[in-house]
Structures are given as C-alpha cells and as structure tokens.
Design a protein around this motif. Sequence first.
Motif, PDB file in Angstrom:
ATOM      1  N   UNK A  13       0.848  -1.188   0.000  1.00 49.33           N
ATOM      2  CA  UNK A  13       0.000   0.000   0.000  1.00 49.33           C
ATOM      3  C   UNK A  13       0.889   1.246   0.000  1.00 49.33           C
ATOM      4  N   UNK A  14       0.834   2.001  -1.089  1.00 47.73           N
ATOM      5  CA  UNK A  14       1.690   3.189  -1.215  1.00 47.73           C
ATOM      6  C   UNK A  14       0.971   4.476  -0.827  1.00 47.73           C
ATOM      7  N   UNK A  15      -0.239   4.363  -0.285  1.00 48.43           N
ATOM      8  CA  UNK A  15      -0.966   5.556   0.129  1.00 48.43           C
ATOM      9  C   UNK A  15      -0.434   6.134   1.429  1.00 48.43           C
ATOM     10  N   UNK A  16      -0.895   7.325   1.772  1.00 52.36           N
ATOM     11  CA  UNK A  16      -0.485   7.947   3.026  1.00 52.36           C
ATOM     12  C   UNK A  16      -1.072   7.197   4.218  1.00 52.36           C
ATOM     13  N   UNK A  17      -0.276   7.080   5.288  1.00 53.58           N
ATOM     14  CA  UNK A  17      -0.731   6.484   6.536  1.00 53.58           C
ATOM     15  C   UNK A  17      -0.384   7.441   7.674  1.00 53.58           C
ATOM     16  N   UNK A  18      -1.155   7.374   8.735  1.00 55.71           N
ATOM     17  CA  UNK A  18      -0.883   8.194   9.910  1.00 55.71           C
ATOM     18  C   UNK A  18      -0.639   7.283  11.102  1.00 55.71           C
ATOM     19  N   UNK A  19       0.591   7.306  11.611  1.00 55.53           N
ATOM     20  CA  UNK A  19       0.982   6.483  12.762  1.00 55.53           C
ATOM     21  C   UNK A  19       1.657   7.396  13.780  1.00 55.53           C
ATOM     22  N   UNK A  20       1.159   7.381  15.009  1.00 55.89           N
ATOM     23  CA  UNK A  20       1.680   8.230  16.086  1.00 55.89           C
ATOM     24  C   UNK A  20       1.749   9.696  15.645  1.00 55.89           C
ATOM     25  N   UNK A  21       0.738  10.113  14.895  1.00 54.27           N
ATOM     26  CA  UNK A  21       0.632  11.509  14.484  1.00 54.27           C
ATOM     27  C   UNK A  21       1.456  11.900  13.280  1.00 54.27           C
ATOM     28  N   UNK A  22       2.242  10.968  12.731  1.00 48.95           N
ATOM     29  CA  UNK A  22       3.061  11.242  11.548  1.00 48.95           C
ATOM     30  C   UNK A  22       2.328  10.743  10.309  1.00 48.95           C
ATOM     31  N   UNK A  23       2.154  11.599   9.316  1.00 45.88           N
ATOM     32  CA  UNK A  23       1.416  11.242   8.112  1.00 45.88           C
ATOM     33  C   UNK A  23       2.307  11.350   6.889  1.00 45.88           C
ATOM     34  N   UNK A  24       2.488  10.226   6.195  1.00 47.51           N
ATOM     35  CA  UNK A  24       3.164  10.201   4.893  1.00 47.51           C
ATOM     36  C   UNK A  24       3.056   8.777   4.355  1.00 47.51           C
ATOM     37  N   UNK A  25       3.699   8.515   3.229  1.00 44.52           N
ATOM     38  CA  UNK A  25       3.705   7.160   2.657  1.00 44.52           C
ATOM     39  C   UNK A  25       4.687   6.313   3.456  1.00 44.52           C
ATOM     40  N   UNK A  26       4.251   5.872   4.612  1.00 44.02           N
ATOM     41  CA  UNK A  26       5.115   5.111   5.514  1.00 44.02           C
ATOM     42  C   UNK A  26       5.282   3.679   5.029  1.00 44.02           C
ATOM     43  N   UNK A  27       6.497   3.119   5.229  1.00 42.97           N
ATOM     44  CA  UNK A  27       6.697   1.690   5.031  1.00 42.97           C
ATOM     45  C   UNK A  27       7.024   1.052   6.374  1.00 42.97           C
ATOM     46  N   UNK A  28       7.287  -0.244   6.376  1.00 47.62           N
ATOM     47  CA  UNK A  28       7.524  -0.946   7.623  1.00 47.62           C
ATOM     48  C   UNK A  28       8.702  -0.403   8.402  1.00 47.62           C
ATOM     49  N   UNK A  29       9.788  -0.063   7.715  1.00 44.12           N
ATOM     50  CA  UNK A  29      10.958   0.488   8.404  1.00 44.12           C
ATOM     51  C   UNK A  29      10.619   1.798   9.103  1.00 44.12           C
ATOM     52  N   UNK A  30       9.799   2.628   8.450  1.00 42.78           N
ATOM     53  CA  UNK A  30       9.376   3.891   9.073  1.00 42.78           C
ATOM     54  C   UNK A  30       8.610   3.620  10.365  1.00 42.78           C
TER      55      UNK A  30
END
Length: 267
Positions: free
Chosen positions: A174-191
């Motif tokens: 999934x290359x869409x934007x994600x929001x984790x712990x308030x951070x929003x961008x195209x996150x991958x597993x390493x992020x």
Amino acid sequence: AVSDGPAATVDRLLAVQSESDEFTGDDATLRRLALDSGNPADLKAWWAHRLLESANPLAEKLTLFWHGHFATSHVKVRSSEQMLAQNELFRRHAWGSFRELLHGVSRDVAMLVWLDSNSNRVRHANENFARELFELFALGVGHYSEQDIQQAARAFTGWHVRKDQFWFNKLQHDTGEKTVFGQTKDLDGDDVVELSLEQPAAARFLAGKLLRFFVSPTPPDAAVDEVAAALRASDYQLQPVLRQVFTSAYFYSPEVRRSIIKSPADL
C-alpha cells in the motif's frame, strides 16, 4: 570472578570469548544433525549444548531473552532452518543494537510465517505483525491506538515470504499515506519501526523487561527510568546498558538477592 572483581568480570562476560575446538566441532555436528533431521528436538539439543558449554554464556542467556521477547514456535513455523536462522539472528544482536534487531525481526522469515504476513495485502491488511510490534516487541499495552495498528499494518503490506526468504512484494504494498503516532506520509515498515522506537514508552518497556529478566521481578520505577535513560543515551545499544546494570549498586542490593525464581532453562 571473585579474584577479578565485579567490573572486570562483567567486562569479560560482555566481550566475545574464543570457543574451544571441541565446542566448535560438537556445535557444527549438532547443528548439521538438526537441519538434516528437521526434528525440533534435535534443534533443542543443539541449543542446549550451547547453553551448557559455550564460552559466551551471557550471549546465550540473551539469546534466550530475545527468544522469549519475540516468541515464535516450530509448531506453526514448521521449519528447523527458519527457527535456526531466527535463533542466530537473536545471538548476532544479543548485546548489540535493539534497533537493528527490531528491523531484522520485521524481515525474519520465521516471524513472518508465525504472524501470517503473506496475507497482509494492499486491499486486505493483516494487523498481526503491527499489533505484536506495538504490544509485545516495542511499546507495551496502552501506548498506541487501534488506528495506529490499522495504519501500521498498511505500511507492512507486501512484506512477504517467497522461496523461504523475505520478499518485498511491491504489487501488494500500500503506497498511500498512513498516519501512525501523528506522523502522516507514505510510511513503510521500516518507518513504523523507527516511529515505535521514538515513542517515550519504548525505552521504558525494554528497560522493564531487562530488569525483570536479570535483576528483580518487581523493579522500582526509579531503576526502570535509569535504564530507560541509558537506552536512549546509547541509541538502544545494549552492551553499555547491560554493563551499567550489572555494575550498579541496585544489582548487588540485598532486596534483589534471590528475588528471581530460575526458569527451567536456567535451572
């Protein structure tokens, strides 16, 4: 150890010692037998020999610690090769970088099989690894939201296994934007792994587990805070943190003597 004193003994335990030729030969034989037979009992025998005879007992005890922290089982993985590879991953990072170990576990084949990562796909995210990462590996209960898990699961989509190796399945990521712990961008597993380690709860979670394993089943908050601060200061490098724990006044204090009941493996 009595002659050398605590500090020198701790330095020796935290330094890699050369193994004897006899140990190295027996280790190779038992390892080969475990892989040839595919029988998990033979793999246990290989590790039991290491636990009993290695010149690096603290490395083996830490491998046991990580095996409990990142719990998996041959019952589901059904591969001695993959369980052995995971065991060696734990040993390789035994007193090294928890950051590197956490990234390594996120790509470990036994862990990916254990948590059904091949079913984590772009339109049907499987939350198993994301939930375990937050709850059991990095933060502990209460330090994340269900939305954090759902969004993190999307970041790990496509982290699959193919031909018994980690495989980044680009078509299922999934290359869409994600929001984790308030951070929003195209996150991958390493992020997501990095964001987990940035949370204030991460260092305290690991500090508490280390203290309960090595020192006391009920460490006081002050001791946990001190070890957590050391973990942050070392960027999660464990060797200096363990040296600090094993040479601290708390480690030798009367209230912690004989406070831990030995596990069957220790006994």
